[in-house]
Design a protein around this motif. Structure first.
Motif, PDB file in Angstrom:
ATOM      1  N   ASN A  25      -5.503   5.563   7.681  1.00 41.58           N
ATOM      2  CA  ASN A  25      -5.586   4.041   7.439  1.00 41.58           C
ATOM      3  C   ASN A  25      -5.030   3.782   5.896  1.00 41.58           C
ATOM      4  N   PRO A  26      -3.700   3.196   5.965  1.00 38.36           N
ATOM      5  CA  PRO A  26      -2.830   3.189   4.616  1.00 38.36           C
ATOM      6  C   PRO A  26      -3.934   2.051   3.537  1.00 38.36           C
ATOM      7  N   ILE A  27      -4.669   1.215   4.243  1.00 36.56           N
ATOM      8  CA  ILE A  27      -5.378   0.210   3.443  1.00 36.56           C
ATOM      9  C   ILE A  27      -6.700   1.211   2.330  1.00 36.56           C
ATOM     10  N   GLU A  28      -6.752   2.302   3.024  1.00 36.58           N
ATOM     11  CA  GLU A  28      -7.894   3.240   2.052  1.00 36.58           C
ATOM     12  C   GLU A  28      -7.060   3.683   0.996  1.00 36.58           C
ATOM     13  N   GLY A  29      -5.713   4.037   1.113  1.00 37.97           N
ATOM     14  CA  GLY A  29      -4.899   4.648   0.203  1.00 37.97           C
ATOM     15  C   GLY A  29      -4.617   3.417  -0.986  1.00 37.97           C
ATOM     16  N   VAL A  30      -4.637   2.114  -0.687  1.00 43.19           N
ATOM     17  CA  VAL A  30      -4.457   1.243  -1.484  1.00 43.19           C
ATOM     18  C   VAL A  30      -5.726   0.958  -2.400  1.00 43.19           C
ATOM     19  N   TRP A  31      -6.901   1.005  -1.618  1.00 41.97           N
ATOM     20  CA  TRP A  31      -8.040   0.956  -2.670  1.00 41.97           C
ATOM     21  C   TRP A  31      -8.284   2.174  -3.579  1.00 41.97           C
ATOM     22  N   CYS A  32      -7.867   3.229  -3.007  1.00 42.12           N
ATOM     23  CA  CYS A  32      -7.876   4.347  -3.829  1.00 42.12           C
ATOM     24  C   CYS A  32      -7.129   4.271  -5.017  1.00 42.12           C
ATOM     25  N   HIS A  33      -5.923   3.887  -4.976  1.00 39.78           N
ATOM     26  CA  HIS A  33      -4.958   3.654  -6.031  1.00 39.78           C
ATOM     27  C   HIS A  33      -5.479   2.612  -6.909  1.00 39.78           C
ATOM     28  N   GLU A  34      -5.982   1.663  -6.412  1.00 42.32           N
ATOM     29  CA  GLU A  34      -6.306   0.494  -7.402  1.00 42.32           C
ATOM     30  C   GLU A  34      -7.717   0.925  -7.970  1.00 42.32           C
ATOM     31  N   LYS A  35      -8.710   1.431  -7.377  1.00 42.04           N
ATOM     32  CA  LYS A  35      -9.750   1.889  -8.124  1.00 42.04           C
ATOM     33  C   LYS A  35      -9.356   2.923  -9.236  1.00 42.04           C
ATOM     34  N   GLY A  36      -8.567   3.985  -8.894  1.00 41.51           N
ATOM     35  CA  GLY A  36      -8.236   4.863  -9.772  1.00 41.51           C
ATOM     36  C   GLY A  36      -7.445   4.349 -11.184  1.00 41.51           C
ATOM     37  N   PHE A  37      -6.341   3.211 -10.826  1.00 42.25           N
ATOM     38  CA  PHE A  37      -5.786   2.637 -12.098  1.00 42.25           C
ATOM     39  C   PHE A  37      -6.903   1.872 -12.900  1.00 42.25           C
ATOM     40  N   VAL A  38      -7.759   1.274 -12.288  1.00 41.18           N
ATOM     41  CA  VAL A  38      -8.875   0.512 -12.996  1.00 41.18           C
ATOM     42  C   VAL A  38      -9.643   1.351 -13.910  1.00 41.18           C
ATOM     43  N   ARG A  39     -10.122   2.359 -13.329  1.00 39.55           N
ATOM     44  CA  ARG A  39     -10.832   3.451 -13.859  1.00 39.55           C
ATOM     45  C   ARG A  39     -10.121   4.284 -14.942  1.00 39.55           C
ATOM     46  N   LYS A  40      -8.922   4.535 -14.927  1.00 35.42           N
ATOM     47  CA  LYS A  40      -8.006   5.036 -15.949  1.00 35.42           C
ATOM     48  C   LYS A  40      -7.804   4.107 -17.172  1.00 35.42           C
ATOM     49  N   HIS A  41      -7.787   2.860 -17.155  1.00 33.84           N
ATOM     50  CA  HIS A  41      -7.585   1.783 -18.156  1.00 33.84           C
ATOM     51  C   HIS A  41      -8.662   0.882 -18.218  1.00 33.84           C
ATOM     52  N   SER A  42      -9.789   1.217 -18.036  1.00 31.94           N
ATOM     53  CA  SER A  42     -11.096   0.491 -18.110  1.00 31.94           C
ATOM     54  C   SER A  42     -11.945   0.882 -19.303  1.00 31.94           C
ATOM     55  N   ASP A  43     -12.516  -0.097 -20.101  1.00 22.68           N
ATOM     56  CA  ASP A  43     -13.526   0.334 -21.053  1.00 22.68           C
ATOM     57  C   ASP A  43     -14.968  -0.309 -20.421  1.00 22.68           C
ATOM     58  N   GLN A  44     -15.070  -0.250 -19.207  1.00 22.42           N
ATOM     59  CA  GLN A  44     -16.198  -0.609 -18.630  1.00 22.42           C
ATOM     60  C   GLN A  44     -16.825  -2.100 -18.759  1.00 22.42           C
ATOM     61  N   THR A  45     -16.082  -2.768 -19.046  1.00 24.11           N
ATOM     62  CA  THR A  45     -16.490  -4.219 -19.172  1.00 24.11           C
ATOM     63  C   THR A  45     -15.969  -5.047 -18.053  1.00 24.11           C
ATOM     64  N   PHE A  46     -16.816  -6.100 -17.676  1.00 22.39           N
ATOM     65  CA  PHE A  46     -16.379  -6.751 -16.354  1.00 22.39           C
ATOM     66  C   PHE A  46     -15.157  -7.696 -16.868  1.00 22.39           C
ATOM     67  N   ASP A  47     -14.894  -8.133 -17.984  1.00 20.69           N
ATOM     68  CA  ASP A  47     -13.509  -8.970 -18.286  1.00 20.69           C
ATOM     69  C   ASP A  47     -12.380  -8.055 -18.173  1.00 20.69           C
ATOM     70  N   THR A  48     -12.454  -6.912 -18.822  1.00 27.26           N
ATOM     71  CA  THR A  48     -11.280  -6.030 -18.509  1.00 27.26           C
ATOM     72  C   THR A  48     -11.188  -5.618 -17.015  1.00 27.26           C
ATOM     73  N   MET A  49     -12.111  -5.167 -16.037  1.00 23.12           N
ATOM     74  CA  MET A  49     -11.805  -5.049 -15.007  1.00 23.12           C
ATOM     75  C   MET A  49     -11.260  -6.304 -14.163  1.00 23.12           C
ATOM     76  N   ARG A  50     -11.641  -7.465 -14.580  1.00 27.69           N
ATOM     77  CA  ARG A  50     -10.895  -8.857 -14.127  1.00 27.69           C
ATOM     78  C   ARG A  50      -9.370  -8.721 -14.327  1.00 27.69           C
ATOM     79  N   ARG A  51      -9.118  -8.152 -15.500  1.00 26.91           N
ATOM     80  CA  ARG A  51      -7.730  -8.268 -16.188  1.00 26.91           C
ATOM     81  C   ARG A  51      -6.873  -7.269 -15.520  1.00 26.91           C
ATOM     82  N   LEU A  52      -7.653  -6.230 -15.173  1.00 25.59           N
ATOM     83  CA  LEU A  52      -6.803  -4.916 -14.690  1.00 25.59           C
ATOM     84  C   LEU A  52      -6.491  -5.088 -13.105  1.00 25.59           C
ATOM     85  N   LEU A  53      -7.498  -5.516 -12.316  1.00 29.16           N
ATOM     86  CA  LEU A  53      -7.047  -5.657 -10.919  1.00 29.16           C
ATOM     87  C   LEU A  53      -5.802  -6.349 -10.466  1.00 29.16           C
ATOM     88  N   PRO A  54      -5.243  -7.297 -11.047  1.00 30.67           N
ATOM     89  CA  PRO A  54      -3.927  -7.770 -10.761  1.00 30.67           C
ATOM     90  C   PRO A  54      -2.940  -6.735 -11.202  1.00 30.67           C
TER      91      PRO A  54
END
Length: 79
Positions: A25-54
């Motif tokens: 199911n390729p969409i699972e790979g999309v979610w996995c990639h996006e979650k990994g990207f956000v985790r790697k670049h996040s400082d654990q704040t909501f504003d940063t997460m919102r900025r990182l999603l796009p």
């Protein structure tokens, strides 16, 4: 099922795969990639997460990750 009957009437074969299987199911790979990207670049704040999603979506497209996911899907399906 009705969907299979309708598809068969048009000469289309439907291949059902497990819903949440990461390789089938390729969409699972999309979610996995996006979650990994956000985790790697996040400082654990909501504003940063919102900025990182796009940015995670842009990264997914720019790195052509979708090609890897679809290749993996077809390889697993043929196996």
């Amino acid at each position: 099922s009705r969907l299979e009957q309708l598809a068969n009437s048009f000469g289309i074969a439907i291949i059902f795969t497990p819903k949440f299987h990461c390789e089938l199911n390729p969409i699972e790979g999309v979610w996995c990639h996006e979650k990994g990207f956000v985790r790697k670049h996040s400082d654990q704040t909501f504003d940063t997460m919102r900025r990182l999603l796009p940015l995670s979506r842009e990264n997914f497209i720019s790195k052509n990750v979708f090609l890897k996911l679809f290749r993996r899907f077809w390889q697993a399906l043929y196996a």
